[in-house]
Scaffold this motif. Structure first.
Motif, PDB file in Angstrom:
ATOM      1  N   LEU A  66     -34.880  36.707  -1.913  1.00 54.70           N
ATOM      2  CA  LEU A  66     -35.410  35.351  -1.723  1.00 54.70           C
ATOM      3  C   LEU A  66     -34.533  34.583  -0.731  1.00 54.70           C
ATOM      4  N   ALA A  67     -33.223  34.709  -0.895  1.00 52.34           N
ATOM      5  CA  ALA A  67     -32.298  34.034   0.017  1.00 52.34           C
ATOM      6  C   ALA A  67     -32.378  34.636   1.417  1.00 52.34           C
ATOM      7  N   LEU A  68     -32.393  35.960   1.481  1.00 54.14           N
ATOM      8  CA  LEU A  68     -32.419  36.644   2.768  1.00 54.14           C
ATOM      9  C   LEU A  68     -33.725  36.390   3.520  1.00 54.14           C
ATOM     10  N   SER A  69     -34.831  36.255   2.791  1.00 53.73           N
ATOM     11  CA  SER A  69     -36.125  36.004   3.437  1.00 53.73           C
ATOM     12  C   SER A  69     -36.103  34.709   4.228  1.00 53.73           C
ATOM     13  N   ALA A  70     -35.585  33.643   3.621  1.00 55.09           N
ATOM     14  CA  ALA A  70     -35.548  32.345   4.312  1.00 55.09           C
ATOM     15  C   ALA A  70     -34.718  32.430   5.588  1.00 55.09           C
ATOM     16  N   ILE A  71     -33.592  33.139   5.510  1.00 54.60           N
ATOM     17  CA  ILE A  71     -32.734  33.306   6.690  1.00 54.60           C
ATOM     18  C   ILE A  71     -33.443  34.144   7.746  1.00 54.60           C
ATOM     19  N   ASP A  72     -34.029  35.265   7.328  1.00 49.97           N
ATOM     20  CA  ASP A  72     -34.639  36.191   8.281  1.00 49.97           C
ATOM     21  C   ASP A  72     -35.822  35.554   9.008  1.00 49.97           C
ATOM     22  N   ILE A  73     -36.626  34.766   8.308  1.00 50.16           N
ATOM     23  CA  ILE A  73     -37.748  34.088   8.971  1.00 50.16           C
ATOM     24  C   ILE A  73     -37.222  33.108  10.009  1.00 50.16           C
ATOM     25  N   ALA A  74     -36.126  32.407   9.700  1.00 54.25           N
ATOM     26  CA  ALA A  74     -35.517  31.497  10.677  1.00 54.25           C
ATOM     27  C   ALA A  74     -34.973  32.263  11.880  1.00 54.25           C
ATOM     28  N   VAL A 110     -39.497  40.054  -0.076  1.00 54.69           N
ATOM     29  CA  VAL A 110     -38.955  41.360   0.310  1.00 54.69           C
ATOM     30  C   VAL A 110     -37.758  41.268   1.254  1.00 54.69           C
ATOM     31  N   GLY A 111     -37.332  40.067   1.582  1.00 57.03           N
ATOM     32  CA  GLY A 111     -36.208  39.942   2.510  1.00 57.03           C
ATOM     33  C   GLY A 111     -36.613  39.490   3.891  1.00 57.03           C
ATOM     34  N   GLY A 112     -37.875  39.037   4.037  1.00 52.53           N
ATOM     35  CA  GLY A 112     -38.297  38.479   5.314  1.00 52.53           C
ATOM     36  C   GLY A 112     -39.068  39.455   6.185  1.00 52.53           C
ATOM     37  N   ILE A 113     -39.195  39.095   7.442  1.00 49.58           N
ATOM     38  CA  ILE A 113     -40.027  39.827   8.390  1.00 49.58           C
ATOM     39  C   ILE A 113     -39.426  41.201   8.708  1.00 49.58           C
ATOM     40  N   THR A 114     -38.123  41.263   8.854  1.00 49.86           N
ATOM     41  CA  THR A 114     -37.464  42.525   9.209  1.00 49.86           C
ATOM     42  C   THR A 114     -37.805  43.628   8.208  1.00 49.86           C
ATOM     43  N   GLU A 115     -37.757  43.303   6.917  1.00 49.72           N
ATOM     44  CA  GLU A 115     -38.071  44.292   5.887  1.00 49.72           C
ATOM     45  C   GLU A 115     -39.572  44.485   5.739  1.00 49.72           C
TER      46      GLU A 115
END
Length: 379
Positions: free
Chosen positions: A100-108, A274-279
């Motif tokens: 959840l935390a990583l998703s917000a960062i990865d989308i940014a 799932v950790g954002g766009i990268t994943e």
């Protein structure tokens, strides 16, 4: 380009209408918003949401542990950033609050990467199509059959051609009656999907799905507890009705476990979980490699970019009451025309938050949250 500052806030937004599915009673939507400032003129914005539990924990993880690691990083190196942050948190858990935390960062990060390239996100990711189908989805198990039919009639009048409704009433023939009523409204050409929200045991699911096969569902979503893979494979083999899973899965390894056991027909990764766009891209590639389509779960404002970018994505989901506009996080309503949506053509993802509205619902770090339990007790 270097990241110079990370700003993160968490919010708890009251829903205009409270929702209940077969397992969950939802009164709020929680939101984590990350802003990445750079040494140039661009700022990247990312976010993740929850059904009402966990945003404060994700916010604490970002501020206390992950944000310091981001300063000085080049956001164009999204793979490097993702791997560093995910491995840093791996011992604490490879999914859940971590992703959840990583998703917000990865989308940014991807917002910045697309802005640096001067491209809309969907084109940066692959640009497979210009627009995508949207299906109407709602948490409507508590509606009477007449109310459910009225809801679907309105959606049909708005141009939708595909619909997802909740199942999981106490009696199997109660579900069947409601599904038949909806099928009568949308006709043989309408696409109908059913969502049980992990309500049933394997014996119940075998009985229920055989009964509900009468209405010709495109798929039944989450019929069983998502942690149980072998029962999903048995259910899929026994009923012949397509099974969709993924809303509760948190990384490509969890999706691969389903794929290798033949336990899913359709994968539903949620980019926020799932950790954002990268994943998400790796999960989509898993599906493509073995011929399984992707049906992004929720997250319509980002899912539209992903579905437009990827050839094995089916459609996106508009959950009425739970898209960003409906629960007050943005001021721009989704532009859905005749059941299709076109992603923003501005560089990045194009989502602009209503900051002043969000501020009213700021989660204060460490403060006790007044709430009722999200999950209903088992009968």
């Amino acid at each position: 380009m270097k990241i110079t500052r990370v700003i993160c806030h968490a919010y708890r937004m009251p829903l205009k209408t409270h929702f209940a599915s077969s397992r969950v009673k939802m009164t709020h939507r929680e939101l984590v918003v990350v802003e990445l400032q750079t040494d140039g003129s661009e700022t990247g914005v990312g976010w993740s949401t929850t059904a009402g539990v966990g945003a404060a924990a994700a916010h604490a993880l970002i501020i206390g542990y992950l944000a310091p690691m981001l300063v000085g990083s080049d956001p164009r190196n999204n793979e490097r950033i993702w791997q560093q942050l995910w491995m840093e948190c791996h011992a604490a858990g490879p999914g859940g609050i971590t992703t959840l935390a990583l998703s917000a960062i990865d989308i940014a990060v991807w917002d910045l990467k697309a802005k640096a390239a001067g491209e809309p996100l969907y084109r940066m990711l692959g640009g497979a199509r210009q627009s995508v189908d949207v299906y109407a989805s709602a948490i409507n198990l508590g509606l009477s059959t007449a109310e459910l039919v009225t809801q679907v009639r309105h959606q049909l009048a708005d141009g939708y051609k595909a619909f997802k409704i909740k199942v999981g009433r106490p009696g199997p023939y109660d579900d069947l009656e409601r599904c038949r009523a909806v099928r009568d409204v949308i006709g043989d050409e309408g696409i109908l999907m059913l969502d049980a929200n992990q309500k049933w045991s394997l014996p119940e699911a075998l009985q229920r799905i055989r009964i509900l096969s009468d209405v010709g569902p495109l798929f039944v979503e989450e019929p069983l507890l998502s942690d149980t893979i072998d029962p999903h494979a048995k259910l899929r083999a026994a009923t012949g009705v397509p099974i969709a899973v993924g809303e509760q899965l948190c990384n490509r390894f969890e999706f691969w476990n389903y794929c290798r056991e033949g336990a899913a027909d359709i994968l539903q990764p949620d980019v926020w979980k799932v950790g954002g766009i990268t994943e998400f891209l790796k999960i989509a590639a898993l599906g493509a490699a073995i011929g399984i389509p992707i049906s992004p779960h929720g997250a319509m404002e980002i899912s539209v970019h992903l579905a437009a970018a990827l050839p094995n994505a089916m459609h996106v989901e508009n959950i009425f009451g739970l898209n960003l506009f409906d629960f007050g996080a943005t001021r721009q309503a989704p532009d859905i025309v005749k059941g299709r949506i076109t992603p923003s053509d501005t560089p990045g993802h194009g989502v602009v938050f209503a900051r002043e509205a969000l501020t009213e619902h700021l989660l204060v770090p460490g403060e006790e949250i007044e709430r009722s339990p999200l999950y209903l007790p088992l009968a």
